[in-house]
Design a protein around this motif. Structure first.
Motif, short mmCIF file in Angstrom:
data_model
loop_
_atom_site.label_atom_id
_atom_site.label_comp_id
_atom_site.label_asym_id
_atom_site.label_seq_id
_atom_site.Cartn_x
_atom_site.Cartn_y
_atom_site.Cartn_z
N PRO A 1 0.83 -1.22 0.00
CA PRO A 1 0.00 0.00 0.00
C PRO A 1 0.86 1.26 0.00
N SER A 2 2.02 1.21 0.69
CA SER A 2 2.90 2.39 0.74
C SER A 2 3.50 2.68 -0.62
N LEU A 3 3.82 1.63 -1.37
CA LEU A 3 4.39 1.85 -2.71
C LEU A 3 3.33 2.46 -3.63
N PHE A 4 2.13 1.93 -3.56
CA PHE A 4 1.02 2.48 -4.35
C PHE A 4 0.80 3.95 -3.99
N ASN A 5 0.86 4.22 -2.67
CA ASN A 5 0.70 5.60 -2.20
C ASN A 5 1.79 6.52 -2.75
N ALA A 6 3.03 6.02 -2.77
CA ALA A 6 4.14 6.84 -3.29
C ALA A 6 3.89 7.21 -4.74
N VAL A 7 3.40 6.24 -5.53
CA VAL A 7 3.08 6.53 -6.93
C VAL A 7 1.97 7.57 -7.00
N GLU A 8 0.94 7.40 -6.18
CA GLU A 8 -0.19 8.33 -6.16
C GLU A 8 0.24 9.75 -5.78
N GLN A 9 1.24 9.85 -4.86
CA GLN A 9 1.69 11.17 -4.42
C GLN A 9 2.53 11.87 -5.48
N GLY A 10 2.95 11.12 -6.50
CA GLY A 10 3.72 11.72 -7.58
C GLY A 10 5.11 12.15 -7.19
N VAL A 11 5.72 11.44 -6.21
CA VAL A 11 7.05 11.85 -5.75
C VAL A 11 8.15 11.20 -6.58
N ASN A 12 9.35 11.78 -6.53
CA ASN A 12 10.54 11.12 -7.06
C ASN A 12 11.17 10.34 -5.93
N LEU A 13 11.17 9.03 -6.07
CA LEU A 13 11.64 8.20 -4.95
C LEU A 13 12.23 6.92 -5.50
N VAL A 14 13.37 6.51 -4.93
CA VAL A 14 13.93 5.19 -5.27
C VAL A 14 13.63 4.23 -4.12
N VAL A 15 12.96 3.14 -4.44
CA VAL A 15 12.67 2.10 -3.45
C VAL A 15 13.50 0.88 -3.80
N CYS A 16 14.31 0.42 -2.82
CA CYS A 16 15.10 -0.80 -3.04
C CYS A 16 14.44 -1.94 -2.27
N ILE A 17 14.01 -2.97 -2.99
CA ILE A 17 13.44 -4.15 -2.32
C ILE A 17 14.53 -5.21 -2.26
N LEU A 18 14.89 -5.58 -1.02
CA LEU A 18 15.95 -6.57 -0.83
C LEU A 18 15.29 -7.95 -0.75
N ASP A 19 15.31 -8.64 -1.89
CA ASP A 19 14.53 -9.87 -2.03
C ASP A 19 15.45 -11.08 -1.86
N ASN A 20 15.31 -11.76 -0.72
CA ASN A 20 16.15 -12.96 -0.48
C ASN A 20 15.30 -14.23 -0.34
N ASP A 21 14.07 -14.18 -0.79
CA ASP A 21 13.14 -15.33 -0.84
C ASP A 21 12.46 -15.68 0.48
N VAL A 22 13.02 -15.24 1.61
CA VAL A 22 12.51 -15.75 2.89
C VAL A 22 12.41 -14.64 3.94
N ALA B 1 16.26 9.66 -12.07
CA ALA B 1 15.00 9.52 -12.81
C ALA B 1 13.84 10.22 -12.10
N ASP B 2 12.81 10.56 -12.87
CA ASP B 2 11.58 11.12 -12.30
C ASP B 2 10.66 9.99 -11.87
N GLY B 3 9.77 10.29 -10.93
CA GLY B 3 8.77 9.31 -10.49
C GLY B 3 9.36 8.29 -9.54
N VAL B 4 8.60 7.24 -9.30
CA VAL B 4 9.05 6.19 -8.38
C VAL B 4 9.78 5.12 -9.17
N SER B 5 11.03 4.82 -8.76
CA SER B 5 11.80 3.73 -9.36
C SER B 5 11.97 2.63 -8.32
N VAL B 6 11.91 1.39 -8.77
CA VAL B 6 12.07 0.28 -7.84
C VAL B 6 13.21 -0.61 -8.30
N LEU B 7 14.21 -0.75 -7.40
CA LEU B 7 15.33 -1.64 -7.68
C LEU B 7 15.13 -2.90 -6.83
N ILE B 8 14.94 -4.03 -7.48
CA ILE B 8 14.79 -5.29 -6.74
C ILE B 8 16.15 -5.98 -6.72
#
Lengths: 163, 609
Positions: free
Chosen positions: B450-471, B524-531
């Motif tokens: 929900p927070s990521l969706f909210n960030a997109v809705e707010q129209g901010v420039n933000l980099v979100v890094c998702i640290l995905d280790n499966d568990v 970059a502009d907008g929300v970027s997500v680095l997985i």
């Protein structure tokens, strides 16, 4: 007889497994044992510790003076940290294995103690220290040394291979 | 209840195992959880019992959903339980409040693990308070031995009054084991088929129905209060005819209290109860009228003390009640601390341990495991971010990667609660502060979406890094998401679905690619997500290679030990890099870090030196 054992080690040395093994042996030997405060945040690398209360039924059970505390350090630095649980005259068995905390390289605020410094600290506070030559991945040697030296009533049943 | 056919054998029982088995033995057929210490062991044991067909167990995406699933079974007439840590109850609270109003048609146990001293938590919280606030009874055992009967009592109580019951445990208990007679469960509980509440209306929280439900909820609590007076709940020691002072000891503190009094060689009158909320009024009046003073010993908040004060006052009993002014309201009340306070109170000598020694020693905080993908991520991340001027704000989150905040890495400026990193970083960005958010895969699914969706809705420039280790690595490797799809990362399509258009999946051990992707996203502009995707080091086999240090080219600069804080790396007294081949898993990161190229991975057979 009541003995409290404070086990201290580094995450990854299988301290909870040692607790379970001692517990199973005690149950087999009919000795009452309870472990508590098996703490440690990291799966590998952080301070981990556990406390074991061993009770054998017999004369003098409820005499507070018969209560002994022993510290088992599976690693040098963690063993010294265990000194804080002791009173003058009580015993500690500590491995000479050194696992240097990786964070200490970044902060550099305190040095890792030498064996000589550890011996000096023990002497200053009246702790009966036994250093055990054991690699970090052979922590059982420390446990066995304490069982042998302190007549902790687990010796006959602990069937771990001494390598 | 199961019919016990065999003589219990004495064995060394871990509290978590006892709790899980006792739960199934007490009739629980469905259990849920979101992993969290100090009760993750109970959930893991239930998961093992599920594999043996003895109970149905599921991990949910977060605690609120876990509770809703368990509540569904109880609303359909089937005994159920939900296991969570104390802060998980904050997340589940909305649903739990609703169930307090509706009541349940079969036993529903809310098992909550409290963590005085924050051994593995972000806050200390006393969930007995929340039981009171929610309006459900709370049952609390003192020892591993008391767990089976407490769970049976709590399940019976829940069924009898038709309300959910909280089983409050603390880490002192859940991390304990004891030699005791106990028989593990070996057959599933028989249960009636589910009967969901069709058109019964009282399970619909509309205002008119809630107004009618509220008095019923209060009545259920009064029923519990009456049941709490039964002998099965109360425990007394040396109470006799009365005297000047008795101790009311909270069960969470009782074992330490007993050890402390044994250490001091004193024996005092003790009263305690398995139901700390609501306290049975008659029992308290009866106890208080026999003593001049009741000293209440409890960790964290004065939940017992305040109830006793009001009962004593209401009934005109002249007994003095004390506690929270004698004992600290934070941290564990352990044996040493209790012995010291009790010695003062009782005028006894107390020989303190040598506690002073530890202060001068180098600390050993929790650290990333050797080969941890987070170590690789934070190396690449700090290479980019620390060169920026101004360095962006970093909102981090709850998981192993919270250790990125430690000195030497310093990647994370605010950590609040599960899923908060993205929200806080979004707020900072809206106030004109360039920001980055860090979040793990489990936490992202728990409450980050929900927070990521909210960030997109707010129209901010933000980099979100998702640290995905499966568990869920921090709690022992519970699977974060079951996904069998073609995507490089399971989270990729989820992120796209929130409206993010700039998504990249990178392997953190390919540091150059991670750094160039992050650098691009920060412009970059907008929300970027680095997985950042790489499995937890504890879930993959060690590599058949180990780094070998070339002693001729190693300059002793120390970059290898200061830049990545790997437990397998250290410096020798003559300042040469040293690799511990037992700890090393062969990830090869140090070879990328060494500016001299002095660390070279070589083929290696573990154990064949």
């Amino acid at each position: 007889m009541r003995v409290t054992i404070h086990l201290r080690g580094v995450g990854g040395q299988a301290l909870p497994f040692i607790v379970t093994m001692l517990g199973k042996r005690a149950a087999d030997a009919g000795v009452k044992i309870a472990s508590r405060e098996v703490f440690g945040m990291a799966q590998r690398g952080g301070s981990v510790f556990a406390t074991l209360d061993i009770e054998t039924l017999g004369a003098g059970d409820h005499d507070p003076a018969s209560h002994r505390t022993v510290v088992l350090g599976l690693e040098l630095l963690e063993g010294v940290r265990g000194f804080s649980m002791l009173r003058p005259g009580e015993r500690a068995f500590i491995s000479t294995a050194r696992v240097i905390p990786p964070g200490s390289w970044a902060t550099g605020t305190a040095a890792y103690p030498t064996v000589e410094e550890v011996t000096a600290i023990a002497a200053k506070f009246g702790i009966a220290l036994t250093l055990v030559e054991a690699a970090a991945n052979a922590p059982w040697r420390v446990v066995q040394a304490a069982i042998d030296a302190c007549a902790i009533p687990l010796e006959a049943r602990v069937g771990v291979r001494r390598s | 209840m199961m019919l016990q056919t065999t003589e219990p054998t004495i064995a060394f029982w871990a509290a978590s195992r006892v709790a899980a088995h006792a739960l199934v033995r007490s009739g629980c057929v469905f259990a849920t959880s979101y992993p969290g210490s100090p009760v993750v062991g109970i959930a893991e044991e239930l998961r093992a019992l599920d594999e043996h067909g003895l109970v149905q167990f599921r991990y949910a995406t977060n605690e609120k959903i876990a509770f809703e699933m368990a509540a569904a079974a109880a609303l359909a007439g089937q005994p159920a339980a939900c296991v969570m840590k104390h802060v998980g109850l904050n997340v589940a609270l909305d649903a739990v409040m609703g169930i307090a109003y509706t009541g349940v048609k079969a036993p529903l146990l809310l098992i909550v693990g409290d963590d005085p001293s924050c051994e593995s938590s972000s806050t200390e919280q006393d969930s007995r308070h929340l039981a009171r606030f929610i309006g459900i009874p709370c049952v609390e055992p003192a020892t591993v031995e008391e767990l089976p009967e407490s769970i049976a009592l709590a399940m019976d109580l829940s069924g009898e009054i038709g309300a959910a019951v909280m089983l409050r445990l603390t880490d002192d208990l859940t991390y304990s084991s004891a030699t005791m007679p106990f028989e593990p469960v070996d057959a599933p509980s028989g249960v009636d088929p589910p009967r969901p509440p069709f058109r019964e209306r009282e399970y619909i929280l509309l205002p008119a129905i809630s107004r009618a439900n509220r008095p019923r909820a209060l009545e259920r609590l009064e029923q519990a209060r009456a049941i709490g007076g039964a002998p099965a709940y109360a425990r007394g020691e040396r109470l006799g005819a009365g005297g000047s002072r008795a101790f009311v000891v909270a069960n969470a503190v009782y074992p330490a209290f007993k050890r402390a009094t044994t250490r001091l060689g004193v024996s005092v009158p003790i009263w305690r109860t398995l139901m700390p909320f609501p306290l049975n009024e008659e029992r308290i009046v009866e106890l208080a009228s026999r003593y001049d003073e009741l000293v209440v010993v409890e960790a964290l908040d004065p939940v017992l003390e305040e109830q006793i004060i009001s009962i004593v006052h209401r009934n005109g009993v002249p007994t003095r009640v004390s506690g929270s002014r004698i004992f600290p309201r934070y941290d564990h009340l352990d044996e040493e601390r209790l012995a010291e306070i009790l010695a003062r109170l009782l005028g006894r000598p107390c020989r303190p341990p040598l506690a002073v020694l530890t202060d001068a020693l180098v600390g050993r905080g929790p650290t990333f495991c050797a080969g941890c993908p987070h170590t690789a991520f934070f190396f690449g991340f700090t290479e980019v971010v620390n060169r920026l001027d101004p360095r962006p704000f970093i909102g981090s989150d709850i998981g192993c990667y919270t250790l990125g905040t430690r000195r030497g890495i310093d990647a994370g400026d605010v950590v609040l609660c599960m899923g908060a990193g993205i929200g806080v970083a979004t707020g900072m960005t809206l106030r004109g502060i360039p920001s980055i958010a860090l979040i793990g895969d489990s936490t992202f699914l728990h409450s980050g979406l929900p927070s990521l969706f909210n960030a997109v809705e707010q129209g901010v420039n933000l980099v979100v890094c998702i640290l995905d280790n499966d568990v869920s690595a921090m709690t022992g490797g519970q699977p974060a998401i079951r996904f069998e799809g073609p995507d490089e990362s399971r989270l990729y399509s989820l992120v796209l679905g929130t409206g993010v258009r700039d998504v990249a999946v990178v392997d953190p051990f390919e540091s150059d690619r991670l750094q160039s992707t992050l650098s691009r996203m920060l412009q970059a502009d907008g929300v970027s997500v680095l997985i950042s995707r790489s499995p937890c080091a504890l879930t993959v086999p060690k590599q058949p290679r180990r780094p070998v240090v070339n002693l001729d080219t190693c300059t002793g600069c120390g970059d290898c030990v200061t830049r990545i804080l790997c437990p397998a790396l250290s410096l020798s007294p003559d300042r040469k890099s040293v690799v511990d081949v037992d700890l090393c898993v062969g990830c090869g990161l140090c070879a990328q870090v060494c500016p001299e190229g002095a660390i070279v991975p070589q083929p290696y057979v573990v154990g064949a030196q």
